[in-house]
Design a protein around this motif. Structure first.
Motif, PDB file in Angstrom:
ATOM      1  N   ALA A  37       0.852  -0.759  -0.040  1.00 35.37           N
ATOM      2  CA  ALA A  37      -0.063  -0.015   0.130  1.00 35.37           C
ATOM      3  C   ALA A  37       0.740   1.107  -0.073  1.00 35.37           C
ATOM      4  O   ALA A  37       1.952   1.353   0.995  1.00 35.37           O
ATOM      5  N   GLU A  38       0.246   2.211  -1.034  1.00 33.90           N
ATOM      6  CA  GLU A  38       1.148   3.586  -0.527  1.00 33.90           C
ATOM      7  C   GLU A  38       1.197   4.073   0.524  1.00 33.90           C
ATOM      8  O   GLU A  38      -0.088   4.307   1.182  1.00 33.90           O
ATOM      9  N   MET A  39       1.798   4.861   1.061  1.00 34.28           N
ATOM     10  CA  MET A  39       1.030   5.348   2.261  1.00 34.28           C
ATOM     11  C   MET A  39       1.352   6.892   1.843  1.00 34.28           C
ATOM     12  O   MET A  39       0.850   7.598   2.754  1.00 34.28           O
ATOM     13  N   GLY A  40       1.814   7.591   1.332  1.00 31.36           N
ATOM     14  CA  GLY A  40       1.252   9.209   0.711  1.00 31.36           C
ATOM     15  C   GLY A  40       1.968   9.761   1.566  1.00 31.36           C
ATOM     16  O   GLY A  40       3.273   9.832   1.543  1.00 31.36           O
ATOM     17  N   ASP A  41       2.154  11.025   1.806  1.00 34.60           N
ATOM     18  CA  ASP A  41       2.702  12.303   2.445  1.00 34.60           C
ATOM     19  C   ASP A  41       2.853  12.444   3.547  1.00 34.60           C
ATOM     20  O   ASP A  41       1.869  11.458   4.666  1.00 34.60           O
ATOM     21  N   LEU A  42       3.527  12.601   4.335  1.00 37.42           N
ATOM     22  CA  LEU A  42       4.132  12.040   5.999  1.00 37.42           C
ATOM     23  C   LEU A  42       3.995  13.713   6.567  1.00 37.42           C
ATOM     24  O   LEU A  42       4.496  14.225   6.342  1.00 37.42           O
ATOM     25  N   ARG A  43       2.349  13.365   7.291  1.00 40.92           N
ATOM     26  CA  ARG A  43       2.112  14.746   8.413  1.00 40.92           C
ATOM     27  C   ARG A  43       2.901  14.762   9.479  1.00 40.92           C
ATOM     28  O   ARG A  43       2.834  14.065  10.208  1.00 40.92           O
ATOM     29  N   VAL A  44       3.990  15.610   9.554  1.00 44.43           N
ATOM     30  CA  VAL A  44       4.671  16.411  10.875  1.00 44.43           C
ATOM     31  C   VAL A  44       3.704  17.200  11.754  1.00 44.43           C
ATOM     32  O   VAL A  44       3.487  15.796  12.995  1.00 44.43           O
ATOM     33  N   THR A  45       3.309  18.553  11.196  1.00 42.87           N
ATOM     34  CA  THR A  45       2.622  19.215  12.067  1.00 42.87           C
ATOM     35  C   THR A  45       1.348  19.795  11.828  1.00 42.87           C
ATOM     36  O   THR A  45       1.558  19.314  10.345  1.00 42.87           O
ATOM     37  N   GLY A  46       0.938  20.589  12.029  1.00 47.44           N
ATOM     38  CA  GLY A  46      -0.227  21.171  11.040  1.00 47.44           C
ATOM     39  C   GLY A  46      -0.087  21.956  10.145  1.00 47.44           C
ATOM     40  O   GLY A  46      -0.668  21.846   9.033  1.00 47.44           O
ATOM     41  N   SER A  47       1.749  22.469  10.019  1.00 46.19           N
ATOM     42  CA  SER A  47       2.122  23.338   9.289  1.00 46.19           C
ATOM     43  C   SER A  47       2.809  22.798   8.797  1.00 46.19           C
ATOM     44  O   SER A  47       2.583  23.367   7.413  1.00 46.19           O
ATOM     45  N   VAL A  48       3.954  22.192   8.536  1.00 49.70           N
ATOM     46  CA  VAL A  48       4.623  20.532   7.940  1.00 49.70           C
ATOM     47  C   VAL A  48       4.276  19.469   7.573  1.00 49.70           C
ATOM     48  O   VAL A  48       4.004  18.678   8.458  1.00 49.70           O
ATOM     49  N   THR A  49       3.977  19.555   5.937  1.00 49.22           N
ATOM     50  CA  THR A  49       3.861  18.235   5.584  1.00 49.22           C
ATOM     51  C   THR A  49       5.291  17.541   4.980  1.00 49.22           C
ATOM     52  O   THR A  49       5.760  18.554   3.572  1.00 49.22           O
ATOM     53  N   LEU A  50       5.837  16.381   4.273  1.00 48.74           N
ATOM     54  CA  LEU A  50       6.723  15.824   4.198  1.00 48.74           C
ATOM     55  C   LEU A  50       6.224  15.188   3.259  1.00 48.74           C
ATOM     56  O   LEU A  50       5.439  14.150   2.846  1.00 48.74           O
ATOM     57  N   PRO A  51       6.316  15.525   1.430  1.00 40.88           N
ATOM     58  CA  PRO A  51       5.447  15.387   0.543  1.00 40.88           C
ATOM     59  C   PRO A  51       6.628  13.599   0.188  1.00 40.88           C
ATOM     60  O   PRO A  51       7.677  13.708  -0.050  1.00 40.88           O
ATOM     61  N   GLU A  52       5.534  12.675  -0.765  1.00 44.02           N
ATOM     62  CA  GLU A  52       5.554  11.534  -0.546  1.00 44.02           C
ATOM     63  C   GLU A  52       7.183  11.809  -1.747  1.00 44.02           C
ATOM     64  O   GLU A  52       8.447  10.732  -1.499  1.00 44.02           O
TER      65      GLU A  52
END
Length: 144
Positions: A2-17
C-alpha cells in the motif's frame, strides 16, 4: 504494498512522498527462518537537503538532532527493524522521522540572561560570613 502518501509532521509541515525513499532489507538478529528469508526491515531516507517543506533553520536543527543518522549528502536515514512485519516497521520508521522533525521544528529557547545578586543579598552574605568567622575565632586558643 500500500502507498503511504505524504507524511504529516505538524499542522503546518507535511513532507511530500517524493522526498521520502524506502528500501526494504533483511533484519539482523534473532528470528530464525523469517529473518533469513523476508526483507522486513525498512530504511527510510528523507532527502532533507533538497526538501522545500522545511526551512534552512529547521534543517540545521534536524541535522544536529539526527547525529549519526544524517549523511554527508544531507539525507536523514532511519532504520526500523523492531517488528516482524514489513508494514509495522514502515509505520515505525515514518513515525520516528516525524518525531525527529517535530523536535526540529520547535524554535530554540531564548538565551539565558545572566543575573547578579542584589546589593542587599551580597551584604547579608558577607555579614553571615563575618559572623561565622567571629564564632570560629572565639574557639581558637589564646596565645599570651
Amino acid at each position: 504494498m500500500a502507498e503511504m502518501g505524504d507524511l504529516r509532521v505538524t499542522g503546518s509541515v507535511t513532507l511530500p512522498e517524493a522526498e521520502l525513499e524506502e528500501q526494504f532489507i533483511r533484519a539482523s538478529g534473532p528470528g530464525g527462518q523469517n529473518v533469513n528469508k523476508v526483507s522486513s526491515a525498512v530504511q527510510l531516507r528523507y532527502l532533507a537537503a533538497q526538501s522545500s517543506a522545511i526551512s534552512s533553520d529547521v534543517k540545521r536543527r534536524l541535522y544536529r538532532l539526527a547525529g549519526q543518522r544524517a549523511t554527508k549528502d544531507g539525507d536523514v536515514l532511519i532504520e526500523a527493524s523492531r517488528f516482524r512485519s514489513q508494514e509495522r516497521n514502515r509505520e515505525d520508521a515514518r513515525e520516528r522521522l516525524a518525531e525527529l522533525l517535530r523536535e526540529a521544528v520547535k524554535p530554540p529557547p531564548p538565551p539565558r540572561k545572566k543575573t547578579r545578586p542584589s546589593k542587599g543579598a551580597v551584604e547579608r552574605r558577607i555579614k553571615a560570613k563575618k559572623g561565622r568567622s567571629r564564632i570560629k575565632a572565639m574557639r581558637r586558643s589564646v596565645d599570651d
